[in-house]
Design an enzyme around this catalytic site. Structure first.
Site, PDB file in Angstrom:
ATOM      1  N   ASN A  43       0.840  -1.183   0.000  1.00  0.00           N
ATOM      2  CA  ASN A  43       0.000   0.000   0.000  1.00  0.00           C
ATOM      3  C   ASN A  43       0.882   1.241   0.000  1.00  0.00           C
ATOM      4  O   ASN A  43       1.961   1.270   0.585  1.00  0.00           O
ATOM      5  CB  ASN A  43      -1.020   0.002   1.149  1.00  0.00           C
ATOM      6  CG  ASN A  43      -0.450  -0.256   2.534  1.00  0.00           C
ATOM      7  OD1 ASN A  43       0.545  -0.958   2.697  1.00  0.00           O
ATOM      8  ND2 ASN A  43      -1.094   0.297   3.538  1.00  0.00           N
ATOM      9  N   ILE A  44       0.405   2.248  -0.736  1.00  0.00           N
ATOM     10  CA  ILE A  44       1.155   3.486  -0.917  1.00  0.00           C
ATOM     11  C   ILE A  44       0.201   4.634  -0.610  1.00  0.00           C
ATOM     12  O   ILE A  44      -0.727   4.895  -1.373  1.00  0.00           O
ATOM     13  CB  ILE A  44       1.698   3.595  -2.360  1.00  0.00           C
ATOM     14  CG1 ILE A  44       2.556   2.369  -2.701  1.00  0.00           C
ATOM     15  CG2 ILE A  44       2.476   4.903  -2.537  1.00  0.00           C
ATOM     16  CD1 ILE A  44       2.846   2.213  -4.186  1.00  0.00           C
ATOM     17  N   GLU A  45       0.428   5.277   0.529  1.00  0.00           N
ATOM     18  CA  GLU A  45      -0.474   6.337   0.967  1.00  0.00           C
ATOM     19  C   GLU A  45      -0.066   7.690   0.395  1.00  0.00           C
ATOM     20  O   GLU A  45       1.045   7.870  -0.103  1.00  0.00           O
ATOM     21  CB  GLU A  45      -0.502   6.388   2.498  1.00  0.00           C
ATOM     22  CG  GLU A  45      -1.079   5.127   3.100  1.00  0.00           C
ATOM     23  CD  GLU A  45      -1.133   5.136   4.600  1.00  0.00           C
ATOM     24  OE1 GLU A  45      -1.823   4.266   5.144  1.00  0.00           O
ATOM     25  OE2 GLU A  45      -0.490   5.984   5.253  1.00  0.00           O
ATOM     26  N   CYS A  54      -3.946   0.719  -2.761  1.00  0.00           N
ATOM     27  CA  CYS A  54      -3.830  -0.483  -1.935  1.00  0.00           C
ATOM     28  C   CYS A  54      -2.805  -1.449  -2.516  1.00  0.00           C
ATOM     29  O   CYS A  54      -2.512  -1.433  -3.710  1.00  0.00           O
ATOM     30  CB  CYS A  54      -5.179  -1.187  -1.836  1.00  0.00           C
ATOM     31  SG  CYS A  54      -6.459  -0.198  -1.042  1.00  0.00           S
ATOM     32  N   GLU A  56      -3.095  -4.648  -3.059  1.00  0.00           N
ATOM     33  CA  GLU A  56      -3.673  -5.566  -4.036  1.00  0.00           C
ATOM     34  C   GLU A  56      -3.689  -4.952  -5.429  1.00  0.00           C
ATOM     35  O   GLU A  56      -3.287  -5.574  -6.409  1.00  0.00           O
ATOM     36  CB  GLU A  56      -5.108  -5.953  -3.641  1.00  0.00           C
ATOM     37  CG  GLU A  56      -5.214  -6.621  -2.295  1.00  0.00           C
ATOM     38  CD  GLU A  56      -5.429  -5.651  -1.134  1.00  0.00           C
ATOM     39  OE1 GLU A  56      -4.742  -4.597  -1.064  1.00  0.00           O
ATOM     40  OE2 GLU A  56      -6.272  -5.949  -0.282  1.00  0.00           O
ATOM     41  N   CYS A  90     -10.665  -3.031  -4.196  1.00  0.00           N
ATOM     42  CA  CYS A  90      -9.732  -4.101  -4.575  1.00  0.00           C
ATOM     43  C   CYS A  90     -10.486  -5.372  -4.951  1.00  0.00           C
ATOM     44  O   CYS A  90     -10.087  -6.077  -5.882  1.00  0.00           O
ATOM     45  CB  CYS A  90      -8.746  -4.373  -3.452  1.00  0.00           C
ATOM     46  SG  CYS A  90      -7.525  -3.040  -3.276  1.00  0.00           S
TER      47      CYS A  90
END
Length: 133
Positions: A43-45, A54, A56, A90
């Site tokens: 996950n990359i915020e 997310c 996935e 996702c």
């Protein structure tokens, strides 16, 4: 088919790269593509929460960007000692690229996991077949 434990281990490897300065909730995913290749994601915020991606979707989009349009399995791991299910977005993306018998593997820790079907996590999914009706 690559075994479930290997995919869970790859998902944990992907989780190490999670960029989570806001939620502090690391998630990793590993996708097994139709050609046997494995793609990982985390996950990359983003400070603008809507721009967050997310794990996935990161893994699936990596596979698709490399020409793989069918995923045979996906492993998802989050916090240790609990199962982390994919979010609704996702689940829909998984449905878009899923092989008919896709395995959705939820890892509690590197040695403990459960396997679900798409129908179990997204009953009544809206798919491309619905657009052809």
């Amino acid at each position: 088919m690559t075994d479930c434990k290997l995919l869970v281990q790859k998902a944990y490897e992907g989780r190490k790269n999670a960029y989570i300065p806001y939620s502090h909730f690391p998630v990793g995913a590993a996708v097994l593509a139709e050609d046997g290749r494995i793609y990982t994601g985390c996950n990359i915020e983003n400070a603008s929460f809507g721009a967050t991606n997310c794990a996935e979707r990161t893994a699936i989009f990596k596979a698709v960007s490399e020409g793989n349009r069918t995923i045979c399995a996906i492993a998802i791991v989050g916090v240790e000692d609990d199962y982390t299910y994919p979010c609704g977005i996702c689940r829909q993306v998984i449905a878009e690229f899923a092989a008919p018998d896709i395995k959705i593997i939820l890892g509690k820790n590197p040695d403990e996991y459960i396997v679900k079907t798409l129908d179990e996590i997204l009953p009544g999914a809206f798919t491309k077949e619905d657009l052809e009706k």
